[in-house]
Design a protein around this motif. Sequence first.
Motif, PDB file in Angstrom:
ATOM      1  N   THR A  10       0.833  -1.196   0.000  1.00 35.29           N
ATOM      2  CA  THR A  10       0.000   0.000   0.000  1.00 35.29           C
ATOM      3  C   THR A  10       0.870   1.248   0.000  1.00 35.29           C
ATOM      4  N   ARG A  11       1.896   1.258   0.839  1.00 39.60           N
ATOM      5  CA  ARG A  11       2.809   2.404   0.884  1.00 39.60           C
ATOM      6  C   ARG A  11       3.488   2.616  -0.472  1.00 39.60           C
ATOM      7  N   ARG A  12       3.936   1.515  -1.079  1.00 41.66           N
ATOM      8  CA  ARG A  12       4.611   1.603  -2.383  1.00 41.66           C
ATOM      9  C   ARG A  12       3.654   2.162  -3.433  1.00 41.66           C
ATOM     10  N   ARG A  13       2.429   1.682  -3.454  1.00 42.29           N
ATOM     11  CA  ARG A  13       1.444   2.179  -4.425  1.00 42.29           C
ATOM     12  C   ARG A  13       1.160   3.666  -4.196  1.00 42.29           C
ATOM     13  N   ASP A  14       1.089   4.080  -2.937  1.00 42.86           N
ATOM     14  CA  ASP A  14       0.889   5.499  -2.631  1.00 42.86           C
ATOM     15  C   ASP A  14       2.081   6.334  -3.102  1.00 42.86           C
ATOM     16  N   GLU A  15       3.283   5.816  -2.922  1.00 43.10           N
ATOM     17  CA  GLU A  15       4.475   6.540  -3.375  1.00 43.10           C
ATOM     18  C   GLU A  15       4.491   6.669  -4.895  1.00 43.10           C
ATOM     19  N   VAL A  16       4.135   5.614  -5.596  1.00 45.19           N
ATOM     20  CA  VAL A  16       4.074   5.682  -7.054  1.00 45.19           C
ATOM     21  C   VAL A  16       2.998   6.672  -7.479  1.00 45.19           C
ATOM     22  N   ALA A  17       1.867   6.678  -6.786  1.00 49.53           N
ATOM     23  CA  ALA A  17       0.804   7.638  -7.101  1.00 49.53           C
ATOM     24  C   ALA A  17       1.300   9.068  -6.904  1.00 49.53           C
ATOM     25  N   LEU A  41      14.397   9.220 -11.615  1.00 48.16           N
ATOM     26  CA  LEU A  41      13.000   9.231 -12.047  1.00 48.16           C
ATOM     27  C   LEU A  41      12.821   8.381 -13.296  1.00 48.16           C
ATOM     28  N   GLU A  42      13.730   8.510 -14.239  1.00 47.94           N
ATOM     29  CA  GLU A  42      13.645   7.723 -15.475  1.00 47.94           C
ATOM     30  C   GLU A  42      13.803   6.239 -15.195  1.00 47.94           C
ATOM     31  N   SER A  43      14.667   5.898 -14.241  1.00 47.21           N
ATOM     32  CA  SER A  43      14.854   4.494 -13.863  1.00 47.21           C
ATOM     33  C   SER A  43      13.576   3.921 -13.260  1.00 47.21           C
ATOM     34  N   LEU A  44      12.927   4.701 -12.402  1.00 44.17           N
ATOM     35  CA  LEU A  44      11.653   4.266 -11.819  1.00 44.17           C
ATOM     36  C   LEU A  44      10.596   4.099 -12.906  1.00 44.17           C
ATOM     37  N   ALA A  45      10.511   5.053 -13.804  1.00 40.66           N
ATOM     38  CA  ALA A  45       9.523   4.978 -14.886  1.00 40.66           C
ATOM     39  C   ALA A  45       9.748   3.735 -15.743  1.00 40.66           C
ATOM     40  N   ASP A  53       9.233  -4.816  -9.893  1.00 43.76           N
ATOM     41  CA  ASP A  53       9.113  -4.240  -8.553  1.00 43.76           C
ATOM     42  C   ASP A  53       9.868  -2.912  -8.499  1.00 43.76           C
ATOM     43  N   PRO A  54       9.169  -1.824  -8.209  1.00 49.48           N
ATOM     44  CA  PRO A  54       9.809  -0.513  -8.216  1.00 49.48           C
ATOM     45  C   PRO A  54      10.431  -0.108  -6.881  1.00 49.48           C
ATOM     46  N   SER A  55      10.423  -0.979  -5.885  1.00 49.10           N
ATOM     47  CA  SER A  55      10.823  -0.592  -4.520  1.00 49.10           C
ATOM     48  C   SER A  55      12.218   0.022  -4.450  1.00 49.10           C
ATOM     49  N   ALA A  56      13.212  -0.640  -5.022  1.00 53.57           N
ATOM     50  CA  ALA A  56      14.589  -0.114  -4.955  1.00 53.57           C
ATOM     51  C   ALA A  56      14.697   1.208  -5.695  1.00 53.57           C
ATOM     52  N   ARG A  57      13.987   1.332  -6.792  1.00 59.72           N
ATOM     53  CA  ARG A  57      14.048   2.582  -7.566  1.00 59.72           C
ATOM     54  C   ARG A  57      13.302   3.714  -6.859  1.00 59.72           C
ATOM     55  N   LEU A  58      12.222   3.373  -6.148  1.00 56.22           N
ATOM     56  CA  LEU A  58      11.539   4.380  -5.325  1.00 56.22           C
ATOM     57  C   LEU A  58      12.469   4.874  -4.220  1.00 56.22           C
ATOM     58  N   ASP A  59      13.207   3.950  -3.605  1.00 53.65           N
ATOM     59  CA  ASP A  59      14.165   4.336  -2.570  1.00 53.65           C
ATOM     60  C   ASP A  59      15.217   5.276  -3.143  1.00 53.65           C
ATOM     61  N   ALA A  60      15.732   4.947  -4.330  1.00 57.04           N
ATOM     62  CA  ALA A  60      16.752   5.786  -4.966  1.00 57.04           C
ATOM     63  C   ALA A  60      16.189   7.161  -5.318  1.00 57.04           C
ATOM     64  N   LEU A  61      14.968   7.209  -5.814  1.00 54.46           N
ATOM     65  CA  LEU A  61      14.336   8.491  -6.143  1.00 54.46           C
ATOM     66  C   LEU A  61      14.121   9.302  -4.867  1.00 54.46           C
ATOM     67  N   HIS A  62      13.658   8.666  -3.821  1.00 56.75           N
ATOM     68  CA  HIS A  62      13.447   9.342  -2.545  1.00 56.75           C
ATOM     69  C   HIS A  62      14.761   9.978  -2.071  1.00 56.75           C
ATOM     70  N   GLU A  63      15.833   9.213  -2.093  1.00 57.17           N
ATOM     71  CA  GLU A  63      17.139   9.726  -1.648  1.00 57.17           C
ATOM     72  C   GLU A  63      17.622  10.858  -2.552  1.00 57.17           C
ATOM     73  N   ALA A  64      17.405  10.734  -3.856  1.00 58.09           N
ATOM     74  CA  ALA A  64      17.821  11.786  -4.794  1.00 58.09           C
ATOM     75  C   ALA A  64      17.049  13.076  -4.528  1.00 58.09           C
ATOM     76  N   LEU A  65      15.754  12.956  -4.243  1.00 57.85           N
ATOM     77  CA  LEU A  65      14.958  14.141  -3.937  1.00 57.85           C
ATOM     78  C   LEU A  65      15.418  14.795  -2.637  1.00 57.85           C
ATOM     79  N   LEU A  66      15.695  13.990  -1.625  1.00 54.07           N
ATOM     80  CA  LEU A  66      16.189  14.542  -0.364  1.00 54.07           C
ATOM     81  C   LEU A  66      17.509  15.282  -0.586  1.00 54.07           C
ATOM     82  N   ALA A  67      18.423  14.661  -1.338  1.00 54.03           N
ATOM     83  CA  ALA A  67      19.720  15.285  -1.610  1.00 54.03           C
ATOM     84  C   ALA A  67      19.566  16.564  -2.433  1.00 54.03           C
TER      85      ALA A  67
END
Length: 133
Positions: A10-17, A41-45, A53-67
Amino acid sequence: MIEGNTDRDTRRRDEVAYVCEQLDRIRTDLETHAAEGAAPLESLAAALRAGTDPSARLDALHEALLAAGDAAGVRGRARGLDPIGTARPAPDAWVLLCPTGQCSRYSWPDAGDGPDEAPRCRIGDQALRRERL
């Protein structure tokens, strides 16, 4: 397609949304402020289009946005809250959903839209799936 209904799913689907809804802003922020540009972002897309499974790519995008200076990344928004007077009414018993089921985003069809006029997924460019409520 990713299946399951755990809290993590559910969390992953919310993050993708969230990424779907904020796609243009996220791309601009990454291109402007991130060391790797929009690559996370392109990797996640690409993973979402492939149905993996987009989980690792969501984590990478999250970290990139924070940075890049985004204090919330993909995990910091309030979900399920509608300011008073802004909630959309349920239309004619139909909802438009992610065509692959990988995100929790939804949309209400416009009153005059037929089944061939559904909006398209902003990542995969497929028509959103119509489902009866």
